[in-house]
Scaffold this motif. Structure first.
Motif, PDB file in Angstrom:
ATOM      1  N   ALA A 190     -62.043 -59.950 -73.790  1.00  0.00           N
ATOM      2  CA  ALA A 190     -62.240 -58.559 -73.361  1.00  0.00           C
ATOM      3  C   ALA A 190     -62.448 -58.464 -71.856  1.00  0.00           C
ATOM      4  CB  ALA A 190     -63.433 -57.949 -74.091  1.00  0.00           C
ATOM      5  N   PHE A 191     -61.357 -58.596 -71.089  1.00  0.00           N
ATOM      6  CA  PHE A 191     -61.444 -58.374 -69.647  1.00  0.00           C
ATOM      7  C   PHE A 191     -61.548 -56.880 -69.379  1.00  0.00           C
ATOM      8  CE2 PHE A 191     -59.103 -62.459 -69.707  1.00  0.00           C
ATOM      9  CZ  PHE A 191     -59.918 -63.190 -68.853  1.00  0.00           C
ATOM     10  N   ALA A 192     -62.521 -56.482 -68.574  1.00  0.00           N
ATOM     11  CA  ALA A 192     -62.642 -55.066 -68.221  1.00  0.00           C
ATOM     12  C   ALA A 192     -61.465 -54.619 -67.365  1.00  0.00           C
ATOM     13  CB  ALA A 192     -63.958 -54.824 -67.487  1.00  0.00           C
ATOM     14  N   THR A 193     -60.965 -55.525 -66.536  1.00  0.00           N
ATOM     15  CA  THR A 193     -59.820 -55.257 -65.671  1.00  0.00           C
ATOM     16  C   THR A 193     -58.793 -56.366 -65.890  1.00  0.00           C
ATOM     17  OG1 THR A 193     -61.309 -54.317 -64.011  1.00  0.00           O
ATOM     18  CG2 THR A 193     -59.085 -54.864 -63.288  1.00  0.00           C
ATOM     19  N   ARG A 196     -52.398 -54.694 -58.471  1.00  0.00           N
ATOM     20  CA  ARG A 196     -52.557 -53.858 -59.659  1.00  0.00           C
ATOM     21  C   ARG A 196     -54.013 -53.490 -59.925  1.00  0.00           C
ATOM     22  NH1 ARG A 196     -49.240 -56.913 -64.258  1.00  0.00           N
ATOM     23  NH2 ARG A 196     -49.439 -54.889 -65.300  1.00  0.00           N
ATOM     24  N   THR A 197     -54.897 -53.852 -59.005  1.00  0.00           N
ATOM     25  CA  THR A 197     -56.323 -53.548 -59.158  1.00  0.00           C
ATOM     26  C   THR A 197     -56.854 -52.958 -57.863  1.00  0.00           C
ATOM     27  OG1 THR A 197     -57.012 -55.727 -58.368  1.00  0.00           O
ATOM     28  CG2 THR A 197     -56.628 -55.497 -60.745  1.00  0.00           C
ATOM     29  N   VAL A 198     -57.996 -52.304 -57.948  1.00  0.00           N
ATOM     30  CA  VAL A 198     -58.655 -51.789 -56.744  1.00  0.00           C
ATOM     31  C   VAL A 198     -58.958 -52.944 -55.794  1.00  0.00           C
ATOM     32  CG1 VAL A 198     -60.768 -50.724 -55.855  1.00  0.00           C
ATOM     33  CG2 VAL A 198     -59.586 -49.716 -57.826  1.00  0.00           C
ATOM     34  N   TYR A 199     -59.472 -54.029 -56.345  1.00  0.00           N
ATOM     35  CA  TYR A 199     -59.767 -55.193 -55.509  1.00  0.00           C
ATOM     36  C   TYR A 199     -58.525 -55.639 -54.746  1.00  0.00           C
ATOM     37  CZ  TYR A 199     -60.526 -60.119 -54.363  1.00  0.00           C
ATOM     38  OH  TYR A 199     -60.598 -61.332 -53.715  1.00  0.00           O
ATOM     39  N   GLY A 200     -57.406 -55.820 -55.442  1.00  0.00           N
ATOM     40  CA  GLY A 200     -56.187 -56.263 -54.794  1.00  0.00           C
ATOM     41  C   GLY A 200     -55.672 -55.279 -53.758  1.00  0.00           C
ATOM     42  N   THR A 254     -65.869 -58.910 -53.865  1.00  0.00           N
ATOM     43  CA  THR A 254     -65.023 -59.724 -54.748  1.00  0.00           C
ATOM     44  C   THR A 254     -65.232 -59.465 -56.238  1.00  0.00           C
ATOM     45  OG1 THR A 254     -66.649 -61.520 -54.694  1.00  0.00           O
ATOM     46  CG2 THR A 254     -64.894 -61.569 -53.037  1.00  0.00           C
ATOM     47  N   LYS A 255     -66.045 -58.471 -56.582  1.00  0.00           N
ATOM     48  CA  LYS A 255     -66.300 -58.187 -58.001  1.00  0.00           C
ATOM     49  C   LYS A 255     -65.133 -57.365 -58.556  1.00  0.00           C
ATOM     50  CE  LYS A 255     -70.235 -56.432 -56.740  1.00  0.00           C
ATOM     51  NZ  LYS A 255     -71.562 -55.768 -56.735  1.00  0.00           N
ATOM     52  N   VAL A 256     -64.179 -58.060 -59.154  1.00  0.00           N
ATOM     53  CA  VAL A 256     -62.921 -57.442 -59.570  1.00  0.00           C
ATOM     54  C   VAL A 256     -63.147 -56.290 -60.546  1.00  0.00           C
ATOM     55  CG1 VAL A 256     -60.726 -57.832 -60.732  1.00  0.00           C
ATOM     56  CG2 VAL A 256     -61.619 -59.551 -59.156  1.00  0.00           C
ATOM     57  N   ASP A 257     -63.993 -56.495 -61.538  1.00  0.00           N
ATOM     58  CA  ASP A 257     -64.225 -55.447 -62.532  1.00  0.00           C
ATOM     59  C   ASP A 257     -65.000 -54.276 -61.933  1.00  0.00           C
ATOM     60  OD1 ASP A 257     -62.917 -56.871 -64.528  1.00  0.00           O
ATOM     61  OD2 ASP A 257     -64.747 -57.922 -65.126  1.00  0.00           O
ATOM     62  N   ALA A 258     -66.075 -54.567 -61.223  1.00  0.00           N
ATOM     63  CA  ALA A 258     -66.917 -53.503 -60.666  1.00  0.00           C
ATOM     64  C   ALA A 258     -66.166 -52.665 -59.641  1.00  0.00           C
ATOM     65  CB  ALA A 258     -68.175 -54.101 -60.037  1.00  0.00           C
ATOM     66  N   ALA A 259     -65.194 -53.270 -58.968  1.00  0.00           N
ATOM     67  CA  ALA A 259     -64.450 -52.540 -57.941  1.00  0.00           C
ATOM     68  C   ALA A 259     -63.740 -51.318 -58.489  1.00  0.00           C
ATOM     69  CB  ALA A 259     -63.432 -53.464 -57.268  1.00  0.00           C
ATOM     70  N   GLU A 260     -63.365 -51.354 -59.765  1.00  0.00           N
ATOM     71  CA  GLU A 260     -62.658 -50.223 -60.356  1.00  0.00           C
ATOM     72  C   GLU A 260     -63.526 -48.962 -60.334  1.00  0.00           C
ATOM     73  OE1 GLU A 260     -59.386 -50.347 -61.366  1.00  0.00           O
ATOM     74  OE2 GLU A 260     -59.473 -52.353 -60.473  1.00  0.00           O
ATOM     75  N   ASN A 261     -64.828 -49.137 -60.403  1.00  0.00           N
ATOM     76  CA  ASN A 261     -65.756 -47.995 -60.364  1.00  0.00           C
ATOM     77  C   ASN A 261     -66.484 -47.875 -59.039  1.00  0.00           C
ATOM     78  OD1 ASN A 261     -65.293 -47.177 -63.116  1.00  0.00           O
ATOM     79  ND2 ASN A 261     -66.511 -48.949 -63.765  1.00  0.00           N
ATOM     80  N   GLU A 262     -66.279 -48.834 -58.169  1.00  0.00           N
ATOM     81  CA  GLU A 262     -66.929 -48.831 -56.858  1.00  0.00           C
ATOM     82  C   GLU A 262     -65.876 -48.978 -55.771  1.00  0.00           C
ATOM     83  OE1 GLU A 262     -69.910 -51.878 -56.867  1.00  0.00           O
ATOM     84  OE2 GLU A 262     -71.036 -50.984 -58.513  1.00  0.00           O
ATOM     85  N   ALA A 263     -64.854 -48.139 -55.869  1.00  0.00           N
ATOM     86  CA  ALA A 263     -63.714 -48.266 -54.961  1.00  0.00           C
ATOM     87  C   ALA A 263     -64.111 -48.070 -53.506  1.00  0.00           C
ATOM     88  CB  ALA A 263     -62.626 -47.274 -55.351  1.00  0.00           C
TER      89      ALA A 263
END
Length: 284
Positions: free
Chosen positions: A246-249, A123-127, A63-72
């Protein structure tokens, strides 16, 4: 019923599912990530053979929305592969599978509450990984599963918005919170009880439902309500827009879900988010 299996033990939602089941004297087995890797077929098979549940409630997720972008890969394993493996290992069984999903499967640009049949567009890796998990479950178990989408889950245990606001109220004279993201605040306690009601309901499972507490709010609205409930001055919470934070995602601007699908299935109408949040604050 012979029993329930709850994955993701220790998380917000699982904790409240288990608590509600124990209030009902139900036979429940709760497995943490260390005890059950839902993406590991052998691990899933062993637990299912041992527990032989009538209902599986899958709350395990990345569920880590920001981290998921780099931990797909990690996000995909937990959110897509895991639900697929669970559904595959239940093939041929009469077990009900309740799979918790999220408003992030939508694009967050709507202006009316999302219903279950509205087009998805994460629109995100998490989603995207959560949507892949939904699709895998429905493909494998179209008649024996239910996707339960929710939004803005809070209340703990563990880090969550309500407790963060209560902590900051004691640490800062003023704080800023975004007011241009609108959603459906939902307490983990209410969601947990709702999942138990769904699992115990007679008849066929609905394919996809939305469950959130009633009403809508911005994060700023929610923060001010937490302050008010705690006896603090809500005006100490100042509104800002997302561009100033400053949202990372990027976060969805619109995370409001309609629960028509939930009540149409004969389930109890969710109560207003203000009442649910008040219970959490009182418990602190």
């Amino acid at each position: 019923m012979s029993g329930w299996l709850v994955t993701g033990a220790g998380g917000q939602v699982a904790t409240h599912v288990v608590a509600r089941l124990r209030e009902l004297d139900a036979n429940v087995t709760a497995c943490s990530r260390a005890e059950l890797d839902i993406a590991d077929a052998a691990s899933v098979r062993a637990v299912l053979d041992r527990v032989q549940p009538d209902v599986v409630v899958n709350t395990a997720a990345y569920t880590k929305v920001d981290a998921a972008e780099n931990e797909a890969d990690a996000a995909h394993r937990a959110n897509a592969t895991g639900p697929q493996v669970l559904a595959e290992e239940l093939t041929g069984a009469s077990t009900r599978l309740l799979h918790v999903s999220t408003d992030y499967v939508f694009d967050g640009t709507a202006s009316a509450p999302y219903d279950v049949d509205d087009p998805t567009g994460p629109r995100t890796v998490y989603g995207r990984t959560k949507l892949a998990g939904e699709q895998a479950v429905r493909a494998q178990r179209p008649q024996g599963s239910c996707i339960v989408r929710t939004a803005w889950v809070c209340g703990g245990p563990g880090p969550n918005f309500i407790d963060t606001m209560l902590r900051l109220e004691g640490e800062r004279e003023r704080l800023t919170v975004v007011d241009d993201q609108i959603g459906s605040p939902t307490t983990a306690a209410d969601l947990g009880a709702a999942l138990v009601e769904l699992g115990r309901a007679p008849g066929d499972l609905p394919g996809i439902v939305h469950y959130v507490n009633a009403g809508q709010a911005s994060w700023c609205d929610l923060a001010r309500e937490v302050f008010r409930l705690a006896g603090a001055d809500p005006s100490r919470v100042e509104a800002i827009d997302s561009a100033s934070y400053a949202f990372a995602t990027p976060r969805p601007a619109w995370s409001v879900l309609t629960t028509r699908s939930w009540t149409a299935a004969g389930l109890s109408a969710p109560r207003p988010w203000q009442q649910a949040v008040a219970d959490v604050v009182r418990a602190r």
